[in-house]
Design a protein around this motif. Structure first.
Motif, mmCIF file in Angstrom:
data_model
loop_
_atom_site.group_PDB
_atom_site.id
_atom_site.type_symbol
_atom_site.label_atom_id
_atom_site.label_comp_id
_atom_site.label_asym_id
_atom_site.label_seq_id
_atom_site.Cartn_x
_atom_site.Cartn_y
_atom_site.Cartn_z
ATOM 1 N N GLU A 249 0.839 -1.195 0.000
ATOM 2 C CA GLU A 249 0.000 0.000 0.000
ATOM 3 C C GLU A 249 0.875 1.245 0.000
ATOM 4 O OE1 GLU A 249 -2.491 -0.353 3.411
ATOM 5 O OE2 GLU A 249 -3.709 -1.966 2.568
ATOM 6 N N THR A 250 0.226 2.398 -0.218
ATOM 7 C CA THR A 250 0.952 3.666 -0.176
ATOM 8 C C THR A 250 1.679 3.806 1.155
ATOM 9 O OG1 THR A 250 -0.608 4.757 -1.654
ATOM 10 C CG2 THR A 250 0.717 6.179 -0.239
ATOM 11 N N GLY A 251 2.978 4.064 1.087
ATOM 12 C CA GLY A 251 3.784 4.215 2.285
ATOM 13 C C GLY A 251 4.595 2.992 2.650
ATOM 14 N N ASP A 252 4.226 1.825 2.117
ATOM 15 C CA ASP A 252 4.933 0.599 2.479
ATOM 16 C C ASP A 252 6.350 0.550 1.918
ATOM 17 O OD1 ASP A 252 2.838 -0.336 3.971
ATOM 18 O OD2 ASP A 252 2.127 -1.794 2.492
ATOM 19 N N THR A 253 6.620 1.295 0.850
ATOM 20 C CA THR A 253 7.969 1.310 0.287
ATOM 21 C C THR A 253 8.835 2.416 0.899
ATOM 22 O OG1 THR A 253 7.298 2.762 -1.541
ATOM 23 C CG2 THR A 253 7.151 0.379 -1.916
ATOM 24 N N GLU A 254 8.226 3.228 1.743
ATOM 25 C CA GLU A 254 8.940 4.353 2.369
ATOM 26 C C GLU A 254 10.123 3.849 3.181
ATOM 27 O OE1 GLU A 254 8.806 8.653 3.066
ATOM 28 O OE2 GLU A 254 7.347 7.443 1.991
ATOM 29 N N GLY A 255 11.295 4.379 2.904
ATOM 30 C CA GLY A 255 12.470 4.069 3.712
ATOM 31 C C GLY A 255 13.205 2.800 3.363
ATOM 32 N N VAL A 256 12.684 2.009 2.422
ATOM 33 C CA VAL A 256 13.370 0.753 2.072
ATOM 34 C C VAL A 256 14.778 1.030 1.562
ATOM 35 C CG1 VAL A 256 13.333 -1.267 0.553
ATOM 36 C CG2 VAL A 256 11.220 -0.483 1.629
ATOM 37 N N VAL A 257 14.934 2.086 0.785
ATOM 38 C CA VAL A 257 16.241 2.414 0.216
ATOM 39 C C VAL A 257 17.283 2.678 1.296
ATOM 40 C CG1 VAL A 257 15.723 4.888 0.007
ATOM 41 C CG2 VAL A 257 17.416 3.836 -1.521
ATOM 42 N N ASN A 258 16.850 3.146 2.458
ATOM 43 C CA ASN A 258 17.801 3.469 3.527
ATOM 44 C C ASN A 258 18.479 2.227 4.091
ATOM 45 O OD1 ASN A 258 17.277 6.268 3.393
ATOM 46 N ND2 ASN A 258 15.443 5.998 4.635
ATOM 47 N N TYR A 259 17.809 1.080 3.999
ATOM 48 C CA TYR A 259 18.440 -0.151 4.468
ATOM 49 C C TYR A 259 19.642 -0.496 3.602
ATOM 50 C CZ TYR A 259 14.546 -0.971 7.628
ATOM 51 O OH TYR A 259 13.637 -0.853 8.645
ATOM 52 N N ALA A 260 19.520 -0.274 2.300
ATOM 53 C CA ALA A 260 20.649 -0.527 1.405
ATOM 54 C C ALA A 260 21.797 0.441 1.700
ATOM 55 C CB ALA A 260 20.201 -0.401 -0.043
ATOM 56 N N LEU A 261 21.453 1.684 2.016
ATOM 57 C CA LEU A 261 22.483 2.691 2.296
ATOM 58 C C LEU A 261 23.159 2.459 3.643
ATOM 59 C CD1 LEU A 261 23.667 5.315 1.023
ATOM 60 C CD2 LEU A 261 22.063 6.582 2.466
ATOM 61 N N SER A 262 22.529 1.690 4.516
ATOM 62 C CA SER A 262 23.069 1.506 5.867
ATOM 63 C C SER A 262 24.308 0.618 5.908
ATOM 64 C CB SER A 262 21.995 0.923 6.785
ATOM 65 O OG SER A 262 21.687 -0.421 6.425
ATOM 66 N N MET A 263 24.626 -0.066 4.828
ATOM 67 C CA MET A 263 25.837 -0.891 4.801
ATOM 68 C C MET A 263 27.081 -0.015 4.846
ATOM 69 S SD MET A 263 24.930 -4.013 2.206
ATOM 70 C CE MET A 263 24.109 -3.010 0.963
ATOM 71 N N ALA A 264 28.099 -0.509 5.526
ATOM 72 C CA ALA A 264 29.273 0.307 5.847
ATOM 73 C C ALA A 264 29.942 0.916 4.624
ATOM 74 C CB ALA A 264 30.274 -0.531 6.632
ATOM 75 N N ASN A 265 30.121 0.158 3.563
ATOM 76 C CA ASN A 265 30.886 0.647 2.415
ATOM 77 C C ASN A 265 30.033 1.192 1.285
ATOM 78 O OD1 ASN A 265 33.404 -0.008 3.571
ATOM 79 N ND2 ASN A 265 33.141 -2.162 2.982
ATOM 80 N N VAL A 266 28.729 1.225 1.463
ATOM 81 C CA VAL A 266 27.844 1.707 0.405
ATOM 82 C C VAL A 266 27.717 3.227 0.477
ATOM 83 C CG1 VAL A 266 25.458 1.743 -0.424
ATOM 84 C CG2 VAL A 266 26.558 -0.425 0.135
ATOM 85 N N ARG A 267 28.002 3.894 -0.636
ATOM 86 C CA ARG A 267 27.884 5.352 -0.707
ATOM 87 C C ARG A 267 26.670 5.798 -1.508
ATOM 88 N NH1 ARG A 267 32.455 9.207 -1.843
ATOM 89 N NH2 ARG A 267 31.200 10.371 -0.347
ATOM 90 N N LEU A 268 26.130 4.876 -2.332
ATOM 91 C CA LEU A 268 24.964 5.189 -3.150
ATOM 92 C C LEU A 268 24.022 3.992 -3.128
ATOM 93 C CD1 LEU A 268 23.443 6.975 -5.245
ATOM 94 C CD2 LEU A 268 24.815 5.855 -7.020
ATOM 95 N N ALA A 269 22.751 4.262 -2.843
ATOM 96 C CA ALA A 269 21.739 3.207 -2.820
ATOM 97 C C ALA A 269 20.587 3.608 -3.727
ATOM 98 C CB ALA A 269 21.239 2.968 -1.398
ATOM 99 N N ALA A 270 20.055 2.622 -4.441
ATOM 100 C CA ALA A 270 18.928 2.857 -5.345
ATOM 101 C C ALA A 270 17.800 1.888 -5.029
ATOM 102 C CB ALA A 270 19.375 2.691 -6.792
ATOM 103 N N PHE A 271 16.606 2.424 -4.922
ATOM 104 C CA PHE A 271 15.400 1.605 -4.818
ATOM 105 C C PHE A 271 14.637 1.846 -6.104
ATOM 106 C CE2 PHE A 271 10.897 1.073 -3.392
ATOM 107 C CZ PHE A 271 10.976 -0.286 -3.103
ATOM 108 N N ILE A 272 14.508 0.804 -6.919
ATOM 109 C CA ILE A 272 13.893 0.921 -8.241
ATOM 110 C C ILE A 272 12.658 0.037 -8.256
ATOM 111 C CG2 ILE A 272 14.277 0.700 -10.724
ATOM 112 C CD1 ILE A 272 17.291 0.866 -10.189
ATOM 113 N N VAL A 273 11.502 0.635 -8.474
ATOM 114 C CA VAL A 273 10.250 -0.101 -8.341
ATOM 115 C C VAL A 273 9.384 0.065 -9.581
ATOM 116 C CG1 VAL A 273 9.211 1.829 -7.072
ATOM 117 C CG2 VAL A 273 8.226 -0.460 -6.862
ATOM 118 N N GLU A 274 8.816 -1.021 -10.018
ATOM 119 C CA GLU A 274 7.949 -1.027 -11.200
ATOM 120 C C GLU A 274 6.511 -0.750 -10.781
ATOM 121 O OE1 GLU A 274 7.043 -4.017 -14.958
ATOM 122 O OE2 GLU A 274 7.444 -4.868 -12.972
ATOM 123 N N ARG A 275 6.018 0.414 -11.155
ATOM 124 C CA ARG A 275 4.626 0.773 -10.891
ATOM 125 C C ARG A 275 3.777 0.477 -12.123
ATOM 126 N NH1 ARG A 275 3.891 1.443 -5.421
ATOM 127 N NH2 ARG A 275 5.583 2.710 -4.523
#
Length: 336
Positions: A249-275
């Protein structure tokens, strides 16, 4: 010329006012809009918030939410309010395209348009602008507008404070981003003194997930996460079938990208979703890496240096491949 003195003079008498924000509003969009709304109604103004689309249920508790009109569900009522308005406050967006079909109505209205925003390169559609790209949130600028431009700090009551605190908290990633300055913390202290219950707001926003959302998040991290160590980059790509499978639902994808960015060596994270209509991207970065440049240059979007978004008409697979092909151009910035 429509300047602060003209605006202040208008606001001394009750006016018909519309407040609007960008489509798929987030915490800052709704927090700043309802914060301004709760300020204006104290002075007897006939104010309404019109959201271009729906927004996450975890924001439905905000004071004044019961009076919000969702344009896609009440087009005629919203159009009549826009046509009748003397003032239209445009919050947390810098171009009329960001409010979808409403842009034509707002642009064609004879109302004075007031932009309060912190995004780069604002379009020239407004009559008065309270704008600062260094602000951590539009809610910060609404506070500044009420307190330092209109000199009404006494009208920052519990409802106003609660909404503005929510906007600042969410857009600053819980006060973790570099633009969370000492000034922001002083504003937040004022909002708590005015009645914002900080721990309760955090609970309502961040600890209200459904079981489906948690299972969707687990799926994203276990099955959709791809790490590209040679570019210090992580990608989470989600298909339309994934969204349907977990009844997202609306809002369920909020913040998912931040989990990818939380890794120590990651400087860029992308959340790509097919609507259903297009593929959307949310980029997050650390330090000086310009996520907004990638979105503006390649994906019809923009935003802030460390938080940006865009979209594409191509397939999910094509967008993921295009994103990967861009990375060598930025390798020096990503691995430094």
């Amino acid at each position: 010329m429509f300047d602060l003195a003209s605006l202040t003079d208008l606001l001394t008498q009750p006016q018909k006012i519309v407040i609007t924000t960008h489509h798929k509003p987030d915490g800052d969009a709704m927090g700043s809009s309802l914060g301004l709304y709760n300020y204006l109604i104290q002075q007897g103004h006939h104010a309404r918030v019109i959201a271009p689309t729906d927004y996450p249920d975890f924001l439905s508790w905000l004071p004044g939410n019961e009076d919000v009109i969702i344009y896609t569900e009440h087009r005629e009522e919203a159009a009549a309010l826009i046509a009748d308005a003397k003032l239209i406050f445009c919050l947390d967006f810098n171009a009329l395209s960001r409010i979808n079909d409403m842009g034509e109505l707002v642009g064609g209205s004879s109302a004075y348009k007031i932009m309060i925003d912190h995004h780069l390169e604002p379009a020239d559609f407004d009559d008065y602008r309270h704008w600062d790209i260094n602000a951590c949130a539009t809610a910060q600028l609404v506070y500044d507008f009420i307190v330092n431009e209109l000199h009404h700090k006494e009208l920052v009551n519990k409802d106003v404070a609660t909404c503005l605190y929510t906007g600042i908290m969410t857009d600053s990633a819980s006060f973790r981003l570099p633009n969370t300055t000492s000034t922001v913390h002083r504003i937040v202290a004022d909002l708590i003194d005015a009645g914002a219950v900080n721990w309760r707001i955090h609970e309502l926003v961040y600890n209200s997930a459904s079981e489906n959302r948690l299972r969707f998040l687990g799926h994203c991290l276990a099955n959709c996460l791809e790490v590209l160590p040679e570019f210090n980059t992580a990608i989470i790509a989600v298909s339309k079938q994934d969204l349907e499978r977990f009844d997202v639902e609306t809002g369920d994808t909020e913040g998912v990208v931040n989990y990818a960015l939380s890794m120590a060596n990651v400087r860029l994270a992308a959340f790509i979703v097919e609507r259903s209509d297009r593929v959307k991207l949310s980029l997050r970065s650390k330090g000086e890496f310009p996520a907004n440049e990638i979105c503006k240059k390649y994906f019809n979007g923009g935003g802030h240096r460390n938080a940006a978004g865009g979209h594409s008409e191509n397939s999910l697979e094509q967008v993921v491949q295009q994103f990967k092909q861009i990375l060598p151009e930025y390798k020096k910035l990503l691995i430094q």
